[in-house]
Design a protein around this motif. Structure first.
Motif, short mmCIF file in Angstrom:
data_model
loop_
_atom_site.label_atom_id
_atom_site.label_comp_id
_atom_site.label_asym_id
_atom_site.label_seq_id
_atom_site.Cartn_x
_atom_site.Cartn_y
_atom_site.Cartn_z
N TYR A 476 32.06 -1.27 -24.15
CA TYR A 476 30.91 -1.98 -24.04
C TYR A 476 30.28 -1.99 -25.44
O TYR A 476 30.54 -1.07 -26.55
CB TYR A 476 30.04 -1.06 -23.18
N ARG A 477 29.31 -2.80 -25.61
CA ARG A 477 28.35 -2.69 -26.82
C ARG A 477 26.95 -2.00 -26.49
O ARG A 477 26.59 -2.70 -25.24
CB ARG A 477 28.05 -4.10 -27.38
N ARG A 478 26.49 -1.10 -27.20
CA ARG A 478 25.19 -0.38 -26.84
C ARG A 478 24.51 -0.49 -27.76
O ARG A 478 24.85 -0.30 -28.90
CB ARG A 478 25.58 1.19 -26.32
N PHE A 479 23.26 -0.67 -27.73
CA PHE A 479 22.12 -0.53 -28.63
C PHE A 479 21.49 0.86 -28.42
O PHE A 479 20.83 1.30 -27.50
CB PHE A 479 20.86 -1.39 -28.29
N ILE A 480 21.38 1.68 -29.62
CA ILE A 480 20.87 3.04 -29.42
C ILE A 480 19.65 3.23 -30.02
O ILE A 480 19.44 2.75 -31.16
CB ILE A 480 21.92 3.90 -30.28
N SER A 481 18.74 3.82 -29.37
CA SER A 481 17.46 4.20 -29.94
C SER A 481 16.89 5.30 -29.47
O SER A 481 17.17 5.64 -28.21
CB SER A 481 16.40 2.96 -29.23
N ASP A 482 16.65 6.53 -30.17
CA ASP A 482 16.37 7.84 -30.09
C ASP A 482 17.54 8.59 -29.06
O ASP A 482 17.20 9.24 -28.26
CB ASP A 482 14.91 7.82 -29.38
N GLY A 483 18.55 8.01 -29.47
CA GLY A 483 19.59 8.89 -28.68
C GLY A 483 20.09 8.54 -27.42
O GLY A 483 21.04 8.93 -26.65
N TYR A 484 19.38 7.29 -27.02
CA TYR A 484 19.81 6.70 -25.75
C TYR A 484 20.21 5.20 -25.95
O TYR A 484 19.80 4.72 -26.91
CB TYR A 484 18.40 6.69 -24.79
N GLY A 485 20.85 4.72 -25.11
CA GLY A 485 21.37 3.36 -25.09
C GLY A 485 21.16 2.14 -23.96
O GLY A 485 20.78 2.61 -23.00
N SER A 486 21.35 1.08 -24.56
CA SER A 486 21.11 -0.05 -23.31
C SER A 486 22.46 -0.83 -23.60
O SER A 486 22.80 -1.15 -24.92
CB SER A 486 19.88 -0.70 -23.60
N ILE A 487 22.84 -1.62 -22.77
CA ILE A 487 24.22 -2.21 -22.84
C ILE A 487 23.59 -3.76 -23.32
O ILE A 487 22.72 -4.43 -22.81
CB ILE A 487 24.63 -2.41 -21.51
N THR A 488 24.50 -4.16 -24.24
CA THR A 488 24.31 -5.53 -24.71
C THR A 488 25.44 -6.74 -24.37
O THR A 488 25.30 -7.65 -24.38
CB THR A 488 24.05 -5.67 -26.10
N ASP A 489 26.71 -5.85 -24.36
CA ASP A 489 27.83 -6.76 -23.77
C ASP A 489 28.87 -5.87 -23.30
O ASP A 489 28.90 -4.71 -23.58
CB ASP A 489 28.42 -7.51 -25.23
N GLU A 490 30.00 -6.45 -22.73
CA GLU A 490 31.17 -5.90 -22.51
C GLU A 490 32.39 -6.63 -22.68
O GLU A 490 32.29 -7.73 -22.61
CB GLU A 490 31.04 -5.18 -21.00
N MET A 491 33.51 -5.84 -22.73
CA MET A 491 34.71 -6.49 -22.91
C MET A 491 35.59 -6.15 -21.89
O MET A 491 36.37 -5.10 -22.00
CB MET A 491 35.49 -6.12 -24.13
N PRO A 492 35.89 -7.04 -20.81
CA PRO A 492 36.65 -6.66 -19.68
C PRO A 492 38.40 -6.62 -20.02
O PRO A 492 38.44 -6.98 -20.97
CB PRO A 492 36.50 -7.91 -18.71
N VAL A 493 39.05 -6.13 -19.09
CA VAL A 493 40.42 -6.14 -19.38
C VAL A 493 41.06 -7.20 -20.18
O VAL A 493 41.89 -7.26 -20.92
CB VAL A 493 41.23 -5.55 -17.97
#
Length: 519
Positions: A476-493
């Protein structure tokens, strides 16, 4: 000999569509440079150019789950870092980009082919056997790296998968046409060159052996190659074990890096990096010098830290994670980080400045890597006792925990560990979907353990991305802010982006591109 590399690099670039228009002035006629290689000394000297001056470490780390988006308060060093982190087909062409790697590895292949041609023209004398062996293994290695970058992982469909052009001759035409062939064909040719090189390699031929393919370095390459060249029946596991044992000898513990002593060195300046890459270190089997920004990105400079390994990954999955050894306090190696600083990294390379470029000194092969390859081969063969013994050897070298591990202990720990979720379950155990069969229970637990400790040991060295491809791990691609993240993209199998796109100029010259979903 000063124009040999230039001419044949340009020939190769022209043939593959890389900057053809800028090379036309140089290619109006083709001077015969073979007379330049008229002595064994000149042939030997040219072999230096058969070692690639590029590294895929930055690219592979950016593509892998060892990196997060640490937010806009950090900047990238080059635009390509943002493109590659987001799995985009970047059009940038400077160092560390796919385009740059394509050119660099093929340039090394060109030099290897010139050496082999010159030796052939001399009648293949026995006195040049060491040079012949070195050129063959160099050619095999660069093709192997190109396949790792621009192709899918080797699988049961390799006979239908796109490969890369396998260059076996010195080009003598202005505008040659190359075909990619299949992945199966590429691996078969790599194997042929690799095996053909082994009888000729002579450690006595080198003044500084660690910068050349010695016998042990070739065996290390064979170990990695056969693990990547995995058949569905695991028939190559015996070769992995054989070559790894040739590297490690009867007592693997005596061949590994002294992690305890190294971990006590200061992470400031180049103290740890210089010790890590030292040619005197018994763990280092092959060292290289490359033009790359990766050294400064994993330095304690505040440069290019937006897309980087961070505290969140470190504490849950890698260099500060818990394991069979206990918590992070049991690990000898501590990452560099500071209060309020999101990034976290191990000082394996320093900042080395040339006249026009930044240099990076990667350790291409090391004994710790080879030990864990052997453990994986044992686990795939269901020889869990031997796999546990190798894992124990690693644990005693890398951590303060000196307990002897059993297969049951490993299964107990990793069997109970929950699977990773990018926001809610931050563990090192990620679901695997390999092309080959891994049994639930003991076998998967052993593999999960090995993937975890290899990820820790090889952090920043580009080995996680091939594991992700081979084992079909969703990332997954995560955007990190203050130690927490949100998902911006993923790469399936089966995401087509797992095979990085070949350079645009090569595609424009007529070479078949890697498929993409928007085509």
């Amino acid at each position: 000999m000063k124009h040999i590399n230039i001419l044949h690099t340009l020939l190769l670039i022209s043939g593959l569509g890389l900057g053809t228009s800028s090379c036309n002035d140089f290619l109006d006629k083709l001077p015969d440079n073979r007379t330049e290689l008229d002595t064994e000394q000149k042939i030997t000297k040219l072999l230096i150019s058969a070692y690639p001056e590029v590294t895929a470490n930055e690219l592979f780390e950016l593509y892998s789950d060892n990196s997060d988006d640490n937010g806009p308060k950090y900047s990238y060093y080059q635009l390509a870092e943002e493109d590659c982190y987001n799995w985009k087909d970047t059009q940038e062409e400077y160092q560390d980009t796919p385009n740059y790697l394509w050119q660099g590895y093929y340039q090394a292949i060109t030099a290897a082919n010139m050496v082999l041609k010159a030796i052939e023209q001399k009648g293949n004398p026995e006195s040049l056997n060491p040079q012949r062996g070195e050129a063959l293994v160099c050619r095999a290695y660069s093709h192997f790296m190109l396949a790792n970058i621009f192709c899918n992982a080797y699988n049961s469909h390799a006979a239908e998968e796109l490969g890369i052009p396998y260059m076996e001759e010195v080009e003598t035409t202005v505008n040659p046409q190359y075909k990619r062939g299949t992945l199966k064909e590429v691996y078969e040719k790599i194997e042929h060159d690799l095996l053909a090189s082994i009888p000729f390699i002579s450690d006595d031929n080198y003044s500084v052996p660690k910068y050349h393919f010695t016998k042990k370095a070739v065996y290390a390459f064979a170990t990695r190659f056969y693990l990547n060249y995995m058949q569905t029946d695991f028939s190559n596991c015996d070769k992995v074990i054989d070559y790894a044992t040739r590297v490690l000898g009867n007592d693997a513990s005596g061949q590994l890096r002294d992690w305890e002593s190294w971990g006590k060195l200061t992470a400031n300046d180049n103290v740890q990096p210089d010790a890590y890459i030292a040619s005197t270190n018994k763990a280092n089997l092959l060292i290289s010098s490359t033009t790359s920004n990766w050294g400064i990105l994993i330095s304690n400079y505040m440069a290019g830290k937006r897309y980087m390994h961070n505290k969140l990954i470190a504490s849950n999955e890698t260099s500060q994670s818990s394991g069979l050894w206990g918590n992070a306090d049991y690990l000898y190696v501590k990452p560099f980080t500071t209060s309020g600083y999101e990034c976290s990294f191990i000082r394996k390379s320093g900042v080395y400045e040339g006249s026009n470029y930044l240099y990076y000194m990667p350790v291409i092969f090391n004994t710790d890597e080879i030990l864990l390859y052997r453990a994986e081969a044992y686990a795939l063969k269901k020889n869990y006792t031997q796999a546990a013994a190798d894992i124990t050897t690693w644990q005693k070298a890398y951590t303060k925990n000196k307990n002897t591990l059993t297969p049951e202990m490993i299964h107990e720990y990793y069997g109970k560990m929950p699977y990773y979720s990018p926001l809610t379950s931050l563990t090192p155990k990620k679901k695997i979907h390999p092309d080959f069969t891994i049994e639930e229970g003991m076998q998967e637990s052993m593999i999960q353990c090995i993937l975890h400790i290899r990820r820790i040991t090889s952090l920043h060295e580009g080995l996680r991305w091939p594991d992700i491809k081979r084992y079909g791990i969703v990332i997954y691609r995560r955007f990190i802010s203050d130690g927490y993240g949100s998902i911006t993209d993923e790469m399936p199998v089966n995401d087509l982006r797992r095979a990085i796109q070949i350079p645009k100029s090569v595609i424009l010259a007529g070479m078949q591109p890697n498929p993409r979903t928007n085509e």
